[in-house]
Design a protein around this motif. Structure first.
Motif, PDB file in Angstrom:
ATOM      1  N   UNK A  65      16.267   1.516  32.558  1.00 25.31           N
ATOM      2  CA  UNK A  65      16.965   2.604  33.243  1.00 25.31           C
ATOM      3  C   UNK A  65      16.063   3.097  34.362  1.00 25.31           C
ATOM      4  N   UNK A  66      16.539   2.978  35.598  1.00 25.74           N
ATOM      5  CA  UNK A  66      15.774   3.447  36.755  1.00 25.74           C
ATOM      6  C   UNK A  66      16.284   4.829  37.149  1.00 25.74           C
ATOM      7  N   UNK A  67      15.376   5.781  37.217  1.00 22.10           N
ATOM      8  CA  UNK A  67      15.726   7.164  37.543  1.00 22.10           C
ATOM      9  C   UNK A  67      15.420   7.409  39.014  1.00 22.10           C
ATOM     10  N   UNK A  68      16.445   7.789  39.766  1.00 22.88           N
ATOM     11  CA  UNK A  68      16.311   8.010  41.206  1.00 22.88           C
ATOM     12  C   UNK A  68      16.688   9.449  41.519  1.00 22.88           C
ATOM     13  N   UNK A  69      15.816  10.124  42.227  1.00 27.16           N
ATOM     14  CA  UNK A  69      16.061  11.514  42.592  1.00 27.16           C
ATOM     15  C   UNK A  69      15.984  11.658  44.109  1.00 27.16           C
ATOM     16  N   UNK A  70      17.066  12.212  44.677  1.00 23.97           N
ATOM     17  CA  UNK A  70      17.139  12.394  46.138  1.00 23.97           C
ATOM     18  C   UNK A  70      16.805  11.103  46.880  1.00 23.97           C
ATOM     19  N   UNK A  71      17.327   9.983  46.362  1.00 23.88           N
ATOM     20  CA  UNK A  71      17.157   8.700  47.025  1.00 23.88           C
ATOM     21  C   UNK A  71      15.848   7.994  46.757  1.00 23.88           C
ATOM     22  N   UNK A  72      14.959   8.582  45.927  1.00 24.55           N
ATOM     23  CA  UNK A  72      13.653   7.982  45.648  1.00 24.55           C
ATOM     24  C   UNK A  72      13.513   7.715  44.144  1.00 24.55           C
ATOM     25  N   UNK A  73      13.093   6.477  43.807  1.00 20.28           N
ATOM     26  CA  UNK A  73      12.898   6.160  42.398  1.00 20.28           C
ATOM     27  C   UNK A  73      11.641   6.858  41.881  1.00 20.28           C
ATOM     28  N   UNK A  74      11.816   7.625  40.812  1.00 26.99           N
ATOM     29  CA  UNK A  74      10.685   8.394  40.279  1.00 26.99           C
ATOM     30  C   UNK A  74      10.236   7.911  38.902  1.00 26.99           C
ATOM     31  N   UNK A  75      11.062   7.058  38.269  1.00 29.36           N
ATOM     32  CA  UNK A  75      10.728   6.710  36.885  1.00 29.36           C
ATOM     33  C   UNK A  75      11.524   5.497  36.419  1.00 29.36           C
ATOM     34  N   UNK A  76      10.964   4.792  35.421  1.00 25.70           N
ATOM     35  CA  UNK A  76      11.661   3.702  34.741  1.00 25.70           C
ATOM     36  C   UNK A  76      11.532   3.900  33.233  1.00 25.70           C
ATOM     37  N   UNK A  77      12.650   3.779  32.527  1.00 28.44           N
ATOM     38  CA  UNK A  77      12.645   3.814  31.073  1.00 28.44           C
ATOM     39  C   UNK A  77      13.120   2.449  30.580  1.00 28.44           C
ATOM     40  N   UNK A  78      12.440   1.903  29.573  1.00 30.59           N
ATOM     41  CA  UNK A  78      12.779   0.559  29.093  1.00 30.59           C
ATOM     42  C   UNK A  78      13.029   0.551  27.577  1.00 30.59           C
ATOM     43  N   UNK A  79      13.788  -0.464  27.172  1.00 26.01           N
ATOM     44  CA  UNK A  79      14.030  -0.760  25.751  1.00 26.01           C
ATOM     45  C   UNK A  79      14.540   0.450  24.961  1.00 26.01           C
ATOM     46  N   UNK A  80      15.669   0.965  25.383  1.00 20.72           N
ATOM     47  CA  UNK A  80      16.318   2.057  24.656  1.00 20.72           C
ATOM     48  C   UNK A  80      17.291   1.432  23.657  1.00 20.72           C
ATOM     49  N   UNK A  81      16.990   1.590  22.380  1.00 20.89           N
ATOM     50  CA  UNK A  81      17.709   0.861  21.335  1.00 20.89           C
ATOM     51  C   UNK A  81      18.921   1.633  20.819  1.00 20.89           C
ATOM     52  N   UNK A  82      19.934   0.881  20.434  1.00 23.70           N
ATOM     53  CA  UNK A  82      21.096   1.453  19.764  1.00 23.70           C
ATOM     54  C   UNK A  82      20.817   1.422  18.267  1.00 23.70           C
ATOM     55  N   UNK A  83      20.325   2.520  17.712  1.00 23.79           N
ATOM     56  CA  UNK A  83      19.886   2.528  16.317  1.00 23.79           C
ATOM     57  C   UNK A  83      21.061   2.388  15.342  1.00 23.79           C
ATOM     58  N   UNK A  84      22.285   2.663  15.791  1.00 22.32           N
ATOM     59  CA  UNK A  84      23.450   2.539  14.911  1.00 22.32           C
ATOM     60  C   UNK A  84      24.024   1.132  14.896  1.00 22.32           C
ATOM     61  N   UNK A  85      23.534   0.288  15.804  1.00 24.70           N
ATOM     62  CA  UNK A  85      24.002  -1.100  15.909  1.00 24.70           C
ATOM     63  C   UNK A  85      25.505  -1.169  16.190  1.00 24.70           C
ATOM     64  N   UNK A  86      25.990  -0.242  17.033  1.00 23.98           N
ATOM     65  CA  UNK A  86      27.403  -0.248  17.425  1.00 23.98           C
ATOM     66  C   UNK A  86      27.634  -1.016  18.723  1.00 23.98           C
ATOM     67  N   UNK A  87      26.546  -1.359  19.401  1.00 24.62           N
ATOM     68  CA  UNK A  87      26.687  -1.998  20.704  1.00 24.62           C
ATOM     69  C   UNK A  87      26.931  -0.988  21.812  1.00 24.62           C
ATOM     70  N   UNK A  88      26.647   0.295  21.504  1.00 26.45           N
ATOM     71  CA  UNK A  88      26.876   1.374  22.479  1.00 26.45           C
ATOM     72  C   UNK A  88      25.692   2.335  22.436  1.00 26.45           C
ATOM     73  N   UNK A  89      25.216   2.732  23.611  1.00 26.09           N
ATOM     74  CA  UNK A  89      24.161   3.744  23.701  1.00 26.09           C
ATOM     75  C   UNK A  89      24.790   5.058  24.143  1.00 26.09           C
ATOM     76  N   UNK A  90      24.598   6.107  23.360  1.00 22.49           N
ATOM     77  CA  UNK A  90      25.118   7.429  23.707  1.00 22.49           C
ATOM     78  C   UNK A  90      24.033   8.230  24.430  1.00 22.49           C
ATOM     79  N   UNK A  91      24.343   8.704  25.632  1.00 17.60           N
ATOM     80  CA  UNK A  91      23.410   9.527  26.403  1.00 17.60           C
ATOM     81  C   UNK A  91      24.079  10.868  26.693  1.00 17.60           C
ATOM     82  N   UNK A  92      23.361  11.948  26.418  1.00 12.88           N
ATOM     83  CA  UNK A  92      23.887  13.280  26.679  1.00 12.88           C
ATOM     84  C   UNK A  92      22.968  13.998  27.652  1.00 12.88           C
ATOM     85  N   UNK A  93      23.569  14.615  28.662  1.00  7.05           N
ATOM     86  CA  UNK A  93      22.812  15.358  29.670  1.00  7.05           C
ATOM     87  C   UNK A  93      23.169  16.842  29.592  1.00  7.05           C
TER      88      UNK A  93
END
Length: 275
Positions: free
Chosen positions: A143-171
């Motif tokens: 997951x590449x995080x871009x703020x105001x057109x500039x990449x500020x961060x990368x997050x890798x290997x976010x696992x689906x612990x429920x094994x549903x084939x879906x990642x739930x993200x809440x903001x």
């Protein structure tokens, strides 16, 4: 001569036998007295009947709780649910509005635009393997995080612990500092638990604060920057907590145990202060 010797031996034998009998009777008398002599108070074994026993949780949850709190030396206060409601008024403690929460279910490559952020997500369907199902269930490879057109961060290997084939993200702004934060499901049971990535404006990045793990905010007091967690337990017995927010950190300041009290009507709450 021989006759006199036999008489002497007989007398000595009888004398020895009498002495031995007297000694044995003496020893037996001493042992009897010892058995009958009561022990000193400090030498007497403690009776288990005198020791306090923890009440049965199923029949006396309040007694079980207070026994536990007393044994830990904790101070507590027990009040009725009505008094609790008067202290934590609905006008001051509110749920986050639906407009304040944004939720996504990710199962493929996608792009999310939240506030001033852009999240470019690469989903890998073969990232994780479920041995029981005999198949892969995927996850977010990057997951590449871009703020105001500039990449500020990368997050890798976010696992689906429920094994549903879906990642739930809440903001949403979980720590009430005016910046959007995000959460992922960490585990599930009686309701889901989450890990939180809180935005740090000083470092301009989302950071995982482990002290928030497994915490489920429920009601917020925005003026005090406090929140009450979702109750955990049954409809009759369980607990929840009060947390104080300090920047990106939190501190539990009260634990609330809700329960009935035998012989009394209504529900009660026992409050344990951690200050």
């Amino acid at each position: 001569m021989m006759k006199n010797l036999l008489i002497l031996i007989t007398l000595i034998s009888l004398s020895f036998s009498c002495n031995q009998k007297n000694k044995e009777e003496k020893v037996q008398e001493i042992e009897t007295q010892t058995e009958q002599t009561p022990q000193k108070p400090e030498e007497q074994p403690k009776s288990s009947d005198n020791e306090s026993k923890q009440p049965n949780w199923s029949y006396d949850p309040y007694g079980y709780l207070t026994y536990d709190l007393d044994s830990l030396g904790l101070k507590y206060e027990t009040i009725s649910d009505e008094i609790f409601q008067s202290r934590y008024k609905e006008s001051e403690w509110v749920y986050l509005k639906n407009s304040e929460i944004t939720q996504f279910y990710i199962s493929s490559d996608t792009i999310l635009n939240i506030d001033t952020f852009r999240f470019e997500i690469d989903f890998d369907e073969k990232m994780n393997y479920n041995e029981n199902a005999g198949s892969h269930y995927g996850g977010i490879a990057e997951m590449r995080v871009i703020k105001n057109g500039k990449q500020i961060q990368q997050l890798r290997n976010i696992e689906d612990i429920r094994a549903f084939g879906v990642i739930e993200i809440t903001f949403y702004d979980i720590n009430l500092d005016g910046h959007i934060d995000m959460s992922f499901i960490l585990s599930e049971g009686k309701g889901n638990f989450y890990e939180y990535y809180i935005f740090n404006p000083t470092r301009d990045r989302f950071e995982h604060y482990r002290e928030w793990d497994y915490i489920r905010p429920n009601l917020y007091n925005k003026s005090l920057k406090q929140f009450l967690t979702i109750p955990y337990g049954t409809a009759i017995v369980g607990e929840f907590a009060l947390y104080q927010i300090n920047g990106n950190n939190i501190k539990e300041i009260k634990t609330f145990h809700y329960h009935p009290i035998n012989g009394k009507e209504g529900s009660f709450i026992t409050i344990v202060n951690h200050n």
